[in-house]
Design a protein around this motif. Sequence first.
Motif, PDB file in Angstrom:
ATOM      1  N   PRO A  78      -5.973  -2.169  10.276  1.00 47.70           N
ATOM      2  CA  PRO A  78      -5.067  -1.707   9.200  1.00 47.70           C
ATOM      3  C   PRO A  78      -5.336  -0.267   8.775  1.00 47.70           C
ATOM      4  O   PRO A  78      -4.417   0.560   8.728  1.00 47.70           O
ATOM      5  CB  PRO A  78      -5.353  -2.694   8.057  1.00 47.70           C
ATOM      6  CG  PRO A  78      -5.856  -3.920   8.730  1.00 47.70           C
ATOM      7  CD  PRO A  78      -6.677  -3.417   9.887  1.00 47.70           C
ATOM      8  N   TRP A 111       1.274  -5.118  13.483  1.00 47.91           N
ATOM      9  CA  TRP A 111       1.299  -5.940  12.271  1.00 47.91           C
ATOM     10  C   TRP A 111       0.262  -5.448  11.272  1.00 47.91           C
ATOM     11  O   TRP A 111       0.532  -5.383  10.061  1.00 47.91           O
ATOM     12  CB  TRP A 111       1.014  -7.401  12.616  1.00 47.91           C
ATOM     13  CG  TRP A 111       2.081  -8.103  13.399  1.00 47.91           C
ATOM     14  CD1 TRP A 111       1.958  -8.625  14.648  1.00 47.91           C
ATOM     15  CD2 TRP A 111       3.422  -8.389  12.985  1.00 47.91           C
ATOM     16  NE1 TRP A 111       3.141  -9.210  15.043  1.00 47.91           N
ATOM     17  CE2 TRP A 111       4.055  -9.073  14.045  1.00 47.91           C
ATOM     18  CE3 TRP A 111       4.148  -8.124  11.827  1.00 47.91           C
ATOM     19  CZ2 TRP A 111       5.364  -9.505  13.976  1.00 47.91           C
ATOM     20  CZ3 TRP A 111       5.464  -8.552  11.756  1.00 47.91           C
ATOM     21  CH2 TRP A 111       6.059  -9.238  12.816  1.00 47.91           C
ATOM     22  N   LYS A 112      -0.930  -5.107  11.774  1.00 47.32           N
ATOM     23  CA  LYS A 112      -1.999  -4.662  10.876  1.00 47.32           C
ATOM     24  C   LYS A 112      -1.639  -3.338  10.215  1.00 47.32           C
ATOM     25  O   LYS A 112      -1.924  -3.126   9.028  1.00 47.32           O
ATOM     26  CB  LYS A 112      -3.321  -4.546  11.645  1.00 47.32           C
ATOM     27  CG  LYS A 112      -3.823  -5.858  12.225  1.00 47.32           C
ATOM     28  CD  LYS A 112      -4.011  -6.915  11.158  1.00 47.32           C
ATOM     29  CE  LYS A 112      -4.550  -8.209  11.737  1.00 47.32           C
ATOM     30  NZ  LYS A 112      -4.677  -9.271  10.718  1.00 47.32           N
ATOM     31  N   LEU A 115       0.840  -3.835   7.417  1.00 47.54           N
ATOM     32  CA  LEU A 115       0.289  -4.378   6.177  1.00 47.54           C
ATOM     33  C   LEU A 115       0.054  -3.301   5.129  1.00 47.54           C
ATOM     34  O   LEU A 115       0.059  -3.578   3.934  1.00 47.54           O
ATOM     35  CB  LEU A 115      -1.039  -5.104   6.465  1.00 47.54           C
ATOM     36  CG  LEU A 115      -0.953  -6.423   7.226  1.00 47.54           C
ATOM     37  CD1 LEU A 115      -2.358  -6.900   7.589  1.00 47.54           C
ATOM     38  CD2 LEU A 115      -0.231  -7.478   6.407  1.00 47.54           C
ATOM     39  N   ARG A 116      -0.145  -2.051   5.574  1.00 52.49           N
ATOM     40  CA  ARG A 116      -0.408  -0.960   4.635  1.00 52.49           C
ATOM     41  C   ARG A 116       0.871  -0.325   4.099  1.00 52.49           C
ATOM     42  O   ARG A 116       0.815   0.558   3.246  1.00 52.49           O
ATOM     43  CB  ARG A 116      -1.278   0.110   5.313  1.00 52.49           C
ATOM     44  CG  ARG A 116      -2.609  -0.395   5.849  1.00 52.49           C
ATOM     45  CD  ARG A 116      -3.397  -1.170   4.806  1.00 52.49           C
ATOM     46  NE  ARG A 116      -3.751  -0.348   3.678  1.00 52.49           N
ATOM     47  CZ  ARG A 116      -4.913   0.293   3.565  1.00 52.49           C
ATOM     48  NH1 ARG A 116      -5.818   0.192   4.509  1.00 52.49           N
ATOM     49  NH2 ARG A 116      -5.175   1.033   2.501  1.00 52.49           N
ATOM     50  N   ASN A 117       2.019  -0.762   4.621  1.00 51.85           N
ATOM     51  CA  ASN A 117       3.315  -0.269   4.134  1.00 51.85           C
ATOM     52  C   ASN A 117       3.395   1.253   4.172  1.00 51.85           C
ATOM     53  O   ASN A 117       3.872   1.900   3.239  1.00 51.85           O
ATOM     54  CB  ASN A 117       3.577  -0.772   2.711  1.00 51.85           C
ATOM     55  CG  ASN A 117       5.054  -0.799   2.361  1.00 51.85           C
ATOM     56  OD1 ASN A 117       5.919  -0.759   3.234  1.00 51.85           O
ATOM     57  ND2 ASN A 117       5.355  -0.845   1.074  1.00 51.85           N
ATOM     58  N   ASP A 131       2.545 -12.722  13.864  1.00 58.39           N
ATOM     59  CA  ASP A 131       2.162 -11.993  12.662  1.00 58.39           C
ATOM     60  C   ASP A 131       1.196 -12.775  11.786  1.00 58.39           C
ATOM     61  O   ASP A 131       0.899 -12.366  10.668  1.00 58.39           O
ATOM     62  CB  ASP A 131       3.416 -11.664  11.842  1.00 58.39           C
ATOM     63  CG  ASP A 131       4.220 -12.921  11.515  1.00 58.39           C
ATOM     64  OD1 ASP A 131       4.012 -13.481  10.431  1.00 58.39           O
ATOM     65  OD2 ASP A 131       5.039 -13.337  12.351  1.00 58.39           O
ATOM     66  N   ASP A 132       0.660 -13.892  12.275  1.00 59.72           N
ATOM     67  CA  ASP A 132      -0.185 -14.770  11.474  1.00 59.72           C
ATOM     68  C   ASP A 132      -1.477 -15.060  12.239  1.00 59.72           C
ATOM     69  O   ASP A 132      -1.472 -15.760  13.251  1.00 59.72           O
ATOM     70  CB  ASP A 132       0.591 -16.071  11.205  1.00 59.72           C
ATOM     71  CG  ASP A 132      -0.144 -17.032  10.298  1.00 59.72           C
ATOM     72  OD1 ASP A 132      -1.382 -17.072  10.327  1.00 59.72           O
ATOM     73  OD2 ASP A 132       0.545 -17.773   9.569  1.00 59.72           O
ATOM     74  N   ARG A 206      -3.862 -13.389   3.007  1.00 54.13           N
ATOM     75  CA  ARG A 206      -3.940 -11.953   2.707  1.00 54.13           C
ATOM     76  C   ARG A 206      -3.519 -11.096   3.885  1.00 54.13           C
ATOM     77  O   ARG A 206      -3.068  -9.969   3.706  1.00 54.13           O
ATOM     78  CB  ARG A 206      -5.366 -11.582   2.289  1.00 54.13           C
ATOM     79  CG  ARG A 206      -5.746 -12.054   0.908  1.00 54.13           C
ATOM     80  CD  ARG A 206      -7.127 -11.598   0.537  1.00 54.13           C
ATOM     81  NE  ARG A 206      -8.134 -12.023   1.508  1.00 54.13           N
ATOM     82  CZ  ARG A 206      -9.436 -11.813   1.378  1.00 54.13           C
ATOM     83  NH1 ARG A 206      -9.895 -11.165   0.320  1.00 54.13           N
ATOM     84  NH2 ARG A 206     -10.268 -12.252   2.287  1.00 54.13           N
ATOM     85  N   SER A 207      -3.690 -11.607   5.125  1.00 50.27           N
ATOM     86  CA  SER A 207      -3.333 -10.819   6.299  1.00 50.27           C
ATOM     87  C   SER A 207      -2.116 -11.374   7.033  1.00 50.27           C
ATOM     88  O   SER A 207      -1.796 -10.926   8.130  1.00 50.27           O
ATOM     89  CB  SER A 207      -4.519 -10.752   7.272  1.00 50.27           C
ATOM     90  OG  SER A 207      -4.855 -12.048   7.754  1.00 50.27           O
ATOM     91  N   PHE A 209       1.635 -11.471   7.470  1.00 51.67           N
ATOM     92  CA  PHE A 209       2.704 -10.551   7.123  1.00 51.67           C
ATOM     93  C   PHE A 209       3.806 -11.221   6.319  1.00 51.67           C
ATOM     94  O   PHE A 209       4.278 -10.693   5.323  1.00 51.67           O
ATOM     95  CB  PHE A 209       3.280  -9.939   8.405  1.00 51.67           C
ATOM     96  CG  PHE A 209       4.285  -8.853   8.164  1.00 51.67           C
ATOM     97  CD1 PHE A 209       3.883  -7.545   7.968  1.00 51.67           C
ATOM     98  CD2 PHE A 209       5.647  -9.132   8.127  1.00 51.67           C
ATOM     99  CE1 PHE A 209       4.810  -6.536   7.737  1.00 51.67           C
ATOM    100  CE2 PHE A 209       6.578  -8.130   7.906  1.00 51.67           C
ATOM    101  CZ  PHE A 209       6.147  -6.831   7.715  1.00 51.67           C
ATOM    102  N   LEU A 212       3.459 -11.609   2.404  1.00 54.39           N
ATOM    103  CA  LEU A 212       3.450 -10.475   1.492  1.00 54.39           C
ATOM    104  C   LEU A 212       4.783 -10.371   0.760  1.00 54.39           C
ATOM    105  O   LEU A 212       5.846 -10.446   1.383  1.00 54.39           O
ATOM    106  CB  LEU A 212       3.181  -9.186   2.254  1.00 54.39           C
ATOM    107  CG  LEU A 212       1.827  -9.114   2.966  1.00 54.39           C
ATOM    108  CD1 LEU A 212       1.727  -7.828   3.769  1.00 54.39           C
ATOM    109  CD2 LEU A 212       0.692  -9.202   1.970  1.00 54.39           C
TER     110      LEU A 212
END
Length: 229
Positions: A78, A111-112, A115-117, A131-132, A206-207, A209, A212
């Motif tokens: 990430p 995907w990682k 997560l930080r957008n 994504d999981d 938490r991870s 996708f 979120l």
Amino acid sequence: MLHLSVPMRDGVRLAANLFLPAEHAHLPAILVRTPYGKGTDLIPNYQAFVDRGYAVVVQDVRGRYESEGVFEQLRHEPEDGDDTLNWIASQTWSNGKIGMIGGSYLGITQWKAALRNNPHLKAIFPVVSGDDDYRDRYYSRGGAVKLGHRLQWMAENLRTPGYEPDFNRFVWHLPLRTSDRAATGATSEAYQQAMNHPTFDRSWRRSAFRSLPWAAGTTITSKATSKPM
């Protein structure tokens, strides 16, 4: 081709290759992050982007091949993805708009990073990389550990120097808690964390996708599979 050294927030530098079209001012970019070696040649699928006016950056992830640091399965993806996106966006040849592509672990790095957008990441195209982390990599929907799936990948990519893993031995190894040592010759922090959380609890969510809030309206077109990353 240009060889790059991309700085991360902790001072580690990651090696990357940059491919540019003849006209290379303010271009959109395609980023590929891989643990399998960026090589020196641009494969035809990526060349097609260069031919259409994109910059292409192919990067060795932390601790692999020419990149500095220690490879710890998924742990740094990430932040390292986020730092790489920001670095690309700051370059004179970049217009700040970046997409990512690739399959398997190369898809998971997308995907990682998502997560930080990061505002510079406009699109991702992950293939055979769900994504999981819980359901796509470690556990089946019934809760059984995907031993062959995980341990074989670990044996191929995380084994200690000189260690010769035997599939028939590590896939039947008991207790499961030490199967990582049977597969790689060493203890894997990621595997131990997975053993500590056998249900889809908060640590996995938490991870994930889709869990979120800001991802609720995101269009997801990739398909999760059980192929190894």
